[in-house]
Design a protein around this motif. Structure first.
Motif, mmCIF file in Angstrom:
data_model
loop_
_atom_site.group_PDB
_atom_site.id
_atom_site.type_symbol
_atom_site.label_atom_id
_atom_site.label_comp_id
_atom_site.label_asym_id
_atom_site.label_seq_id
_atom_site.Cartn_x
_atom_site.Cartn_y
_atom_site.Cartn_z
ATOM 1 N N GLY A 15 40.480 41.380 43.493
ATOM 2 C CA GLY A 15 39.930 42.213 44.548
ATOM 3 C C GLY A 15 38.495 41.895 44.906
ATOM 4 N N ASN A 38 42.846 38.150 46.254
ATOM 5 C CA ASN A 38 42.719 39.318 47.122
ATOM 6 C C ASN A 38 43.950 39.447 47.998
ATOM 7 N N ASP A 39 44.477 40.661 48.125
ATOM 8 C CA ASP A 39 45.665 40.858 48.957
ATOM 9 C C ASP A 39 45.374 40.595 50.426
ATOM 10 N N THR A 76 39.646 43.622 37.148
ATOM 11 C CA THR A 76 40.232 44.170 38.358
ATOM 12 C C THR A 76 39.360 45.221 39.028
ATOM 13 N N TRP A 80 43.533 48.845 42.231
ATOM 14 C CA TRP A 80 44.775 48.092 42.094
ATOM 15 C C TRP A 80 45.694 48.770 41.083
ATOM 16 N N LYS A 84 51.253 46.261 39.503
ATOM 17 C CA LYS A 84 51.232 45.069 40.355
ATOM 18 C C LYS A 84 51.731 43.856 39.572
#
Length: 475
Positions: A15, A38-39, A76, A80, A84
């Protein structure tokens, strides 16, 4: 203190943002081989990635699910979720997962200076206000301090920056505590417990357990809410240092080892020589801004932590007098025609809204938004006698309307079939028509804002703008 040899260690940071970027920088500076995943892959993320890549940090955008090869540690961002795929893969590989708080705790003092102790605050509601009150009290005592953590100020920046502190006032969310196994605060408080973020934690029991981590290893005081037995139970379950005390706070007269209120005075029966027979005056209720019941509870919790750190009573009083609440937290906007208009857009769940509604005798309530799985029967039942009227808007307003029909059928309700931002002006107009002299029009939505607004701040600003526009036309 950190005992990790970071040189050449493969660390994955999950992230970007307030916590991820400082973590990546700090680890890179210590010789770690850092990969950030990172998403998101939007314009802002790409700009952040470019800055990190210029330092030699690897960044993977749009793929936060896959564990990079050779990863030896994952750090993290707090939001999050534990299920996941990245974390499941790390657990299967035997790779430790730390949060940004855990990393900050491990690195404190790594800059060669003495590490400042932490006074930590968590709870479902009131964390930010309590931490800022605590920082104000510590400053009034002449101590070098800062309000940090979930309040929006990176703990890593605080512990590794150039500024030297005597003590830190630390706000911690349940997310952050979940990933902070070795945190050991000087003293800590759990303000309250109510269902929240259960989609993240999986159950109320898991949520409470993560909140309770804040007490682990406390050295001086575990501060709990005497009106919320669940917080005291967390103290009982905690493994603390020998000599650490349980300190309660109450809106009533305090018993020994408690802080409370007597005849409009905040008093201490915990940090006095003879707590069985003596009490120390700390401040007046009128020194608390605003003096709503739940905010007085916040002040008592902040005072308890400050007193645990050795702060004198006069500094408690001066710190509370100096404190100014953040916007959108029971913020008085205007008086129009003997009706008060109050913005508590931060009341995004039923527990916070219950406290907000309890602060006023006769209310026109503006509510609604995204319910996040909440139910409203208990909230409406408790507030029914205070309600002059209700104005509802937002995606899940029907849930509140149904609870009002069941438990307060005599209360007039305006149901706005709108989810656009302009609905707030109409809501204020309807509320003004329902209100009578002496009433309070209260925005306390009991819901999240994202169905209509970017965040609760924007929702509060829309309310304030609508109230001020009405004030101008009424002048």
């Amino acid at each position: 203190m950190s005992t990790v040899d970071w040189q050449g260690k493969h660390v994955t940071v999950a992230g970007l943002g307030v916590s991820g970027i400082p973590a990546a920088r700090a680890l890179h500076e210590r010789g770690a081989l850092v990969t950030v995943v990172n998403d998101g892959d939007d314009e802002r993320a790409r700009a952040q990635a470019a800055e990190l890549e210029a330092l030699g940090i690897t960044v993977r955008l749009g793929d936060g699910a896959t564990l990079p090869p050779s990863t030896e540690l994952v750090v993290t961002a707090p939001g999050w979720q534990p299920d996941k795929p990245l974390f499941l893969a790390a657990a299967e590989a035997g790779v430790d997962i730390w949060g940004d708080v855990e990393l900050a705790w491990r690195l404190r003092g790594d800059n060669g200076r003495k590490a400042a102790p932490w006074l930590a605050v968590t709870g479902t509601n009131g964390k930010t206000t309590t931490v800022r009150m605590l920082a104000s009290i510590l400053e009034a005592a002449g101590l070098r301090t800062a309000a940090v953590g979930n309040i929006g100020v990176s703990l890593l920046d605080a512990v590794l920056g150039e500024q030297e502190y005597d003590v830190l006032a630390v706000e911690l969310s349940s997310y952050q505590l979940h990933w902070a196994p070795s945190l050991r605060a000087h003293s800590a408080a759990v303000l309250n417990l109510a269902p929240d973020h259960l989609d993240w934690h999986g159950s109320m029991e898991a949520y409470a357990a993560d909140k309770g981590r804040v007490y682990e290893g406390n050295t001086v005081a575990c501060v709990y809410n005497a009106a919320d037995p669940a917080t005291e139970e967390l103290v009982r379950e905690a493994d603390v240092e020998e000599g650490c005390r349980a300190i309660g706070f109450t809106l009533g007269a305090p018993g020994p080892s408690q802080l409370g209120v007597v005849d409009g005075i905040l008093v201490d029966r915990a940090f006095v020589k003879n707590r069985q027979k003596q009490a120390q005056e700390l401040a007046e209720v009128s020194d608390v801004n605003p003096p709503a019941p739940h905010n007085i509870a916040n002040a008592l919790a902040a005072a308890a932590l400050a007193r645990a750190f050795g702060v004198e009573p006069a500094a408690v009083r001066d710190g509370l007098r100096n404190f100014r609440p953040d916007a959108h937290r029971i913020e008085h906007v205007a008086d129009i025609g003997e009706v008060a208009y109050v913005d508590d857009s931060k009341a995004t769940n039923t527990h916070a809204t219950e406290a907000s509604l309890a602060a006023y005798d006769s209310i026109v309530w503006i509510a609604g938004g995204l319910a996040k799985g909440a139910t409203f029967d208990e909230l409406v039942t408790g507030a029914a006698k205070r309600l002059r009227g209700v104005v509802l808007m937002g995606a899940d307003r029907a849930l509140i309307h149904e609870a009002l029909t069941r438990h307060a059928p005599e209360v007039p309700v305006v149901d706005l079939d709108r989810t656009d931002t302009g609905a707030m002006s109409e809501a204020v107009e309807h509320a003004a028509r329902l209100a009578r002299p002496g009433d309070t029009v209260l925005l306390a939505p009991a819901c999240a804002s994202m169905d209509m607004f970017t965040n609760y701040n924007k929702r509060g600003e829309a309310f304030a703008d609508a109230v001020r526009a009405r004030a101008e036309t009424s002048a």
